[in-house]
Design a protein around this motif. Structure first.
Motif, short mmCIF file in Angstrom:
data_model
loop_
_atom_site.label_atom_id
_atom_site.label_comp_id
_atom_site.label_asym_id
_atom_site.label_seq_id
_atom_site.Cartn_x
_atom_site.Cartn_y
_atom_site.Cartn_z
N GLN A 58 0.84 -1.17 0.00
CA GLN A 58 0.00 0.00 0.00
C GLN A 58 0.89 1.24 0.00
N VAL A 59 0.63 2.15 -0.92
CA VAL A 59 1.44 3.36 -1.02
C VAL A 59 0.93 4.37 0.00
N GLU A 60 1.82 4.78 0.86
CA GLU A 60 1.45 5.78 1.86
C GLU A 60 2.12 7.10 1.51
N ILE A 61 1.39 8.16 1.68
CA ILE A 61 1.88 9.51 1.43
C ILE A 61 2.04 10.18 2.79
N ILE A 62 3.12 10.93 2.94
CA ILE A 62 3.35 11.64 4.20
C ILE A 62 2.73 13.03 4.07
N GLU A 63 1.82 13.31 4.99
CA GLU A 63 1.17 14.62 5.01
C GLU A 63 1.76 15.41 6.17
N VAL A 64 2.34 16.57 5.86
CA VAL A 64 2.96 17.42 6.88
C VAL A 64 2.09 18.67 7.03
N SER A 65 1.71 18.96 8.26
CA SER A 65 0.94 20.17 8.55
C SER A 65 1.84 21.15 9.28
N GLU A 66 1.94 22.36 8.76
CA GLU A 66 2.77 23.42 9.34
C GLU A 66 1.87 24.41 10.07
N PHE A 67 2.30 24.82 11.27
CA PHE A 67 1.47 25.69 12.11
C PHE A 67 2.19 26.97 12.48
N HIS A 68 1.41 28.04 12.68
CA HIS A 68 1.96 29.29 13.22
C HIS A 68 2.11 29.19 14.74
N PRO A 76 -3.95 24.31 10.41
CA PRO A 76 -2.59 24.44 9.89
C PRO A 76 -2.47 25.62 8.92
N ALA A 77 -1.32 26.29 8.94
CA ALA A 77 -1.07 27.39 8.02
C ALA A 77 -0.79 26.84 6.62
N ARG A 78 -0.11 25.71 6.56
CA ARG A 78 0.20 25.04 5.30
C ARG A 78 0.13 23.54 5.51
N VAL A 79 -0.25 22.83 4.46
CA VAL A 79 -0.24 21.36 4.46
C VAL A 79 0.51 20.96 3.20
N TRP A 80 1.46 20.04 3.35
CA TRP A 80 2.17 19.57 2.17
C TRP A 80 2.34 18.07 2.19
N LEU A 81 2.57 17.52 1.02
CA LEU A 81 2.64 16.07 0.85
C LEU A 81 4.02 15.66 0.35
N ILE A 82 4.49 14.54 0.88
CA ILE A 82 5.73 13.93 0.38
C ILE A 82 5.33 12.55 -0.13
N ARG A 83 5.66 12.27 -1.36
CA ARG A 83 5.39 10.95 -1.94
C ARG A 83 6.69 10.16 -1.90
N PRO A 84 6.82 9.29 -0.86
CA PRO A 84 8.06 8.53 -0.75
C PRO A 84 8.23 7.55 -1.90
N GLY A 85 9.46 7.07 -2.06
CA GLY A 85 9.73 6.03 -3.04
C GLY A 85 9.05 4.75 -2.59
N SER A 86 9.51 3.62 -3.08
CA SER A 86 8.89 2.35 -2.73
C SER A 86 9.02 2.09 -1.23
N PRO A 87 7.95 1.54 -0.61
CA PRO A 87 7.97 1.30 0.83
C PRO A 87 8.91 0.17 1.18
N GLY A 88 9.29 0.11 2.44
CA GLY A 88 10.11 -1.04 2.84
C GLY A 88 11.06 -0.75 3.96
N SER A 89 12.31 -0.73 3.65
CA SER A 89 13.35 -0.78 4.68
C SER A 89 13.75 0.60 5.16
N GLU A 90 14.75 0.60 6.04
CA GLU A 90 15.34 1.85 6.50
C GLU A 90 16.08 2.53 5.36
N ASP A 91 16.50 1.75 4.38
CA ASP A 91 17.22 2.29 3.24
C ASP A 91 16.23 2.82 2.22
N ARG A 98 10.17 17.95 -2.76
CA ARG A 98 9.68 19.27 -3.15
C ARG A 98 8.24 19.33 -2.70
N PRO A 99 8.02 19.97 -1.58
CA PRO A 99 6.67 19.97 -1.02
C PRO A 99 5.65 20.57 -1.97
#
Length: 173
Positions: A58-68, A76-91, A98-99
């Motif tokens: 399952q592809v998970e997207i990281i949602e970051v909420s920025e606050f004043h 939140p003042a801003r919300v941005w998403l990070i689409r990680p590469g393939s899921p799995g290990s620490e590597d 680029r938010p």
């Protein structure tokens, strides 16, 4: 009337009666077998679906909420998403972070002027010995150009590295 003929009629009626009962019994048995087959088929299909779901990560997207607010209170003042590469290990693979920044309630999203690179995934952020992300200055994520930044737990309030008073993150599917 003929006595032999009158005796044959009840025998024929009995045979027809027995044949009809047998036909009804066979019909009921066929319906029961069909119902049993449908149940088995549904179990088989649901097991197949479960295997199919576990096979596809399952592809998970990281949602970051920025606050004043430094306590992450209020919207939140801003919300941005990070689409990680393939899921799995620490590597986790080296990715461009680029938010896709958006103001909650406003239409459209704008990118951040500064280009960030790093290794981050829901697995690294949720790491049992303490979540982290590797923030890097170059697109190859060379060890010399990367810095490991500890992360707060999912949904907790922590430091923003984009200049806001505080930030929190969560993984969404």
């Amino acid at each position: 009337g003929d006595p032999s003929h009158s005796g044959a009629l009840p025998e024929t009626a009995q045979l027809i009666n027995m044949a009809m009962r047998l036909e009804i019994l066979i019909l009921v048995a066929a319906i029961l077998i069909q119902l049993f087959y449908v149940q088995i088929y549904e179990v088989f299909i649901s097991l197949k679906d479960l295997k199919g779901q576990s096979a596809k990560p399952q592809v998970e997207i990281i949602e970051v909420s920025e606050f004043h607010s430094s306590t992450c209170e209020g919207p939140p003042a801003r919300v941005w998403l990070i689409r990680p590469g393939s899921p799995g290990s620490e590597d986790a693979p080296c990715i461009s972070i680029r938010p896709e920044m958006k103001v909650p309630g406003a239409a459209g999203a704008g990118g951040l002027a500064e280009q960030l690179y790093g290794r981050v995934s829901c697995d690294t952020l949720r790491h049992e010995e303490g979540g982290f992300l590797d923030l890097c200055s170059d697109e190859s994520c060379s060890e010399a150009g990367c810095q490991r930044i500890p992360s707060v737990g999912e949904g907790e309030c922590g430091t923003s590295f984009l200049g806001f008073a505080a930030a929190s993150w969560r993984c969404i599917s």
